[in-house]
Design a protein around this motif. Structure first.
Motif, mmCIF file in Angstrom:
data_model
loop_
_atom_site.group_PDB
_atom_site.id
_atom_site.type_symbol
_atom_site.label_atom_id
_atom_site.label_comp_id
_atom_site.label_asym_id
_atom_site.label_seq_id
_atom_site.Cartn_x
_atom_site.Cartn_y
_atom_site.Cartn_z
ATOM 1 N N ALA A 96 0.846 -1.199 0.000
ATOM 2 C CA ALA A 96 0.000 0.000 0.000
ATOM 3 C C ALA A 96 0.880 1.248 0.000
ATOM 4 N N SER A 97 0.315 2.304 -0.535
ATOM 5 C CA SER A 97 0.951 3.603 -0.450
ATOM 6 C C SER A 97 -0.067 4.599 0.088
ATOM 7 N N ASP A 98 0.381 5.761 0.450
ATOM 8 C CA ASP A 98 -0.515 6.824 0.921
ATOM 9 C C ASP A 98 -1.422 6.372 2.057
ATOM 10 N N VAL A 99 -0.877 5.750 3.088
ATOM 11 C CA VAL A 99 -1.689 5.343 4.231
ATOM 12 C C VAL A 99 -2.020 6.586 5.047
ATOM 13 N N ASP A 100 -3.318 6.827 5.197
ATOM 14 C CA ASP A 100 -3.803 8.022 5.904
ATOM 15 C C ASP A 100 -4.704 7.630 7.060
ATOM 16 N N ARG A 101 -4.710 8.450 8.051
ATOM 17 C CA ARG A 101 -5.654 8.288 9.164
ATOM 18 C C ARG A 101 -6.685 9.400 9.044
#
Length: 102
Positions: A96-101
């Motif tokens: 995965a890329s761009d893991v955001d909360r």
């Protein structure tokens, strides 16, 4: 505290593998997970994988119709932070890329 973690995958296969890891290994509720194309068009991701790739004999002819219209986004709703590390690990395992909360 309710939170969401979202990640971007290059292929639908990677996104689905991450979801299966979360559901089967970490017992997350499948209803708390959403998979969507990043854009408005149908998409299997930015790259072919799985059933969208060339098949070996005696399979049908090669496919060239996979809709490569952008990345796949997976969002996981969490009731608390206890599963956040497991979700991040599953996202990382399947590139995965761009893991955001959120």
């Amino acid at each position: 505290m309710t939170a969401s973690l979202t990640a971007t995958f290059d292929t639908r296969r990677e996104a689905e593998m991450a979801v299966e890891r979360l559901v089967q290994q970490f017992d997350l509720d499948r209803d708390a997970i959403r998979i969507i194309a990043e854009g408005e068009d149908n998409s299997v991701g930015e790259d072919t994988a799985g059933a969208d790739t060339e098949a070996g004999a005696p399979s049908p002819d090669d496919r060239s119709d996979a809709p490569l219209n952008g990345a796949i986004r997976v969002t996981v709703d969490l009731a608390d932070d206890t599963a956040a590390a497991e979700v991040r690990d599953a996202f990382a395992e399947f590139d995965a890329s761009d893991v955001d909360r959120a």
